[in-house]
Design a protein around this motif. Sequence first.
Motif, PDB file in Angstrom:
ATOM      1  N   SER A 231       0.600  -1.526  -0.538  1.00  0.00           N
ATOM      2  CA  SER A 231       0.378   0.511   0.406  1.00  0.00           C
ATOM      3  C   SER A 231       0.940   1.390  -0.152  1.00  0.00           C
ATOM      4  CB  SER A 231      -1.148  -0.123   1.472  1.00  0.00           C
ATOM      5  OG  SER A 231       0.032  -0.120   2.780  1.00  0.00           O
ATOM      6  N   THR A 234       0.946   1.641  -3.208  1.00  0.00           N
ATOM      7  CA  THR A 234      -0.482   1.500  -4.575  1.00  0.00           C
ATOM      8  C   THR A 234      -1.049   2.941  -4.700  1.00  0.00           C
ATOM      9  OG1 THR A 234      -1.015   0.198  -2.746  1.00  0.00           O
ATOM     10  CG2 THR A 234      -0.545  -0.990  -4.879  1.00  0.00           C
ATOM     11  N   LYS A 235      -0.714   3.691  -2.913  1.00  0.00           N
ATOM     12  CA  LYS A 235      -1.761   4.686  -2.483  1.00  0.00           C
ATOM     13  C   LYS A 235      -1.235   5.543  -3.823  1.00  0.00           C
ATOM     14  CE  LYS A 235       1.223   5.527   1.358  1.00  0.00           C
ATOM     15  NZ  LYS A 235       0.818   5.565   2.773  1.00  0.00           N
ATOM     16  N   LYS A 256      -4.448  -7.767   2.371  1.00  0.00           N
ATOM     17  CA  LYS A 256      -4.648  -6.624   2.363  1.00  0.00           C
ATOM     18  C   LYS A 256      -4.048  -5.649   1.327  1.00  0.00           C
ATOM     19  CE  LYS A 256      -0.751  -6.228   5.822  1.00  0.00           C
ATOM     20  NZ  LYS A 256      -0.623  -4.701   7.553  1.00  0.00           N
ATOM     21  N   GLU A 259      -5.825  -6.174  -1.447  1.00  0.00           N
ATOM     22  CA  GLU A 259      -6.964  -5.038  -0.842  1.00  0.00           C
ATOM     23  C   GLU A 259      -7.013  -3.751  -1.736  1.00  0.00           C
ATOM     24  OE1 GLU A 259      -8.066  -5.381   3.079  1.00  0.00           O
ATOM     25  OE2 GLU A 259      -9.164  -6.981   2.554  1.00  0.00           O
ATOM     26  N   SER A 260      -5.315  -2.992  -0.776  1.00  0.00           N
ATOM     27  CA  SER A 260      -4.852  -1.679  -1.404  1.00  0.00           C
ATOM     28  C   SER A 260      -4.789  -2.157  -2.814  1.00  0.00           C
ATOM     29  CB  SER A 260      -3.160  -1.736  -0.929  1.00  0.00           C
ATOM     30  OG  SER A 260      -2.812  -2.495  -1.226  1.00  0.00           O
ATOM     31  N   THR A 263      -8.013  -1.163  -4.595  1.00  0.00           N
ATOM     32  CA  THR A 263      -8.855   0.040  -4.925  1.00  0.00           C
ATOM     33  C   THR A 263      -7.688   1.037  -5.813  1.00  0.00           C
ATOM     34  OG1 THR A 263      -8.615   0.118  -2.427  1.00  0.00           O
ATOM     35  CG2 THR A 263      -8.751   2.001  -3.394  1.00  0.00           C
ATOM     36  N   ALA A 264      -6.781   0.917  -6.722  1.00  0.00           N
ATOM     37  CA  ALA A 264      -5.562   1.023  -7.222  1.00  0.00           C
ATOM     38  C   ALA A 264      -5.644   0.858  -8.493  1.00  0.00           C
ATOM     39  CB  ALA A 264      -3.873   1.290  -6.966  1.00  0.00           C
ATOM     40  N   GLN A 266      -8.683   1.468  -9.781  1.00  0.00           N
ATOM     41  CA  GLN A 266      -8.820   1.987 -10.658  1.00  0.00           C
ATOM     42  C   GLN A 266      -8.308   3.352 -11.517  1.00  0.00           C
ATOM     43  OE1 GLN A 266     -11.174   4.363  -8.044  1.00  0.00           O
ATOM     44  NE2 GLN A 266      -9.756   3.832  -6.307  1.00  0.00           N
ATOM     45  N   ASP A 288     -13.091  -7.723  -2.083  1.00  0.00           N
ATOM     46  CA  ASP A 288     -14.111  -6.352  -2.058  1.00  0.00           C
ATOM     47  C   ASP A 288     -13.094  -5.573  -3.527  1.00  0.00           C
ATOM     48  OD1 ASP A 288     -15.307  -6.658  -0.367  1.00  0.00           O
ATOM     49  OD2 ASP A 288     -13.418  -6.237   1.347  1.00  0.00           O
ATOM     50  N   SER A 289     -12.735  -6.249  -4.206  1.00  0.00           N
ATOM     51  CA  SER A 289     -12.533  -5.676  -5.918  1.00  0.00           C
ATOM     52  C   SER A 289     -12.362  -5.406  -6.968  1.00  0.00           C
ATOM     53  CB  SER A 289     -10.968  -5.717  -5.830  1.00  0.00           C
ATOM     54  OG  SER A 289     -10.625  -6.853  -5.903  1.00  0.00           O
ATOM     55  N   HIS A 292     -13.584  -2.551  -9.184  1.00  0.00           N
ATOM     56  CA  HIS A 292     -11.923  -1.776  -9.519  1.00  0.00           C
ATOM     57  C   HIS A 292     -11.425  -2.612 -10.612  1.00  0.00           C
ATOM     58  CE1 HIS A 292     -13.396   1.490  -6.778  1.00  0.00           C
ATOM     59  NE2 HIS A 292     -12.115   0.406  -6.116  1.00  0.00           N
TER      60      HIS A 292
END
Length: 535
Positions: A231, A234-235, A256, A259-260, A263-264, A266, A288-289, A292
Amino acid sequence: MFKSCDSAIIPKMERSETSQDPQNGYEEDLLKRSPFHLFMTQIQRIKSSVGKGKHQHSSVIQFFRDLDPGGKSKGETEREEIDLSRPDNQNEKPDLPASDEVSHNISETDLVSGKWKVKQFMKKLGKKPNSKNMDLNNCALNETDLTELSGLLPFLPELEEINLSWNDFIGGTLKPLTLQLHHVSKLKSLRLNNCRMTAEDIASLGEALEIIPFLEELDLSWNSNIGGKLSLLTKKIQKGSKIKILKVIDCNLAAKDGESLGTAFQYLLELRKLDLSCNKEIGRGFEDSAAHLASLKDLEVLDLHQCCITEEDLAVLTQVIPLLSSLQELNLSSNKNIGMSSDHLLSRLRFLPKLNSVIISNCSLQKASFASLAEAALHLPDLEILDLSWNKCVGGNLKLLLEALKLATEIRVLILSSCNLAAGDLALLALLMRTGHLAKLQKLDLSYNDTVCDEGWATFYQDLAELKELSELDVSLRPSSCRDCGMWFGKLLTALREMPAFTDLGMQRWVFSGPQQKQLEYFNQDSTRNVRFDY
């Protein structure tokens, strides 16, 4: 007063020539001794000297300007030309012989531009300098080398590729390099495989992403310390990212991290290849991805083999994969839950018309999931590579795939290793060969199928010669077994003589009799091609 000046300025030859005609010489000598004449002579000589020096220095400047990869601003060049065009007494430089002066200028210019330093750095590592590609893969780099490299980046403005892979001793030292990446803003490829990257390295790289906006390939594979810290990178991925290839193979990624990364997605709208393989702890990281992941409309290659994909992940992938309309290569090998899933992810592959490579090795396929895959394959006309190895249910059920293989006119690689094949399965392959449906096949792997009897092999080899483009065939036995070649060996050699593209035959642990050994020796002597027998 002027007489003494005349003896210092008028050349000796001129005085000797005027002495030949006393009258004319006297008048001419008198004119030359006048103060006005002496004054003008001095001015003309200074102008001549300055003009000549300026021309020479301008040529030298142009020559070294061409050598300077970074170049100089117009203002700097003009100031340098003005300084070099001044008379020697104003430049206050000692007089040097011509050769020494050129040597001095080269050293000074190269020192300023960094070109000489780049050459020496690369020479030290046994590499040739390249203004666009800095390949330092497996060069045993250490912290000192990386610091030196960081200082050279300002002189490599055209650099597009940096490869620092397989340098174990640079972990924890990447920050000085990342701080200088703004000098190589055209960078497109950055490979840092197996560099023992630390959390600080990942964070520094994340901070640098915004100063290398044209980056297209990022490979961080085999850095085990990345797990749990992805993360930090990726953040920092922002909208408009140009990254097309992202590889994070075997990095101990955790859920995790998945997951991160999700999020990336997108912001990774141009991503073409995503390889997260061999991260056994990333399972449940895709739950949860879904939304995205579905945004990756241009994704062409997805490799998730050996990622311990869970049933929850499969539920997400089952929804998302049909939306990846550009997908061409899919590798889900060594994920046992895929074969046992009741959602039958494999049946959704029918919605991917561009798919040309499907690798489902060692996925514990059941008859139902295999049937789903076979049905989906009917809708994959561009299929070129199919790997079903280590799925025992294929044996005795290859007929389910028969119609799909008839339609797969482009198939080049078929891998059925350790599938518990039976004689009937090889008879189906022989039928396909005989009817020309596998005409473009180049590689066929039937190894570790000890369950096939001699009659099955004999039937198969009888039609093998129909595969004119086949170059590799592997029929090796399992490491724990050993078996005598049957009467089919002669049919095999006969077929090979009629296969112009054939080069490699794997027959490990098959035992040749004396006559068969002589047949093989005769084949090697008589054949005009070099066929490698591995036995």
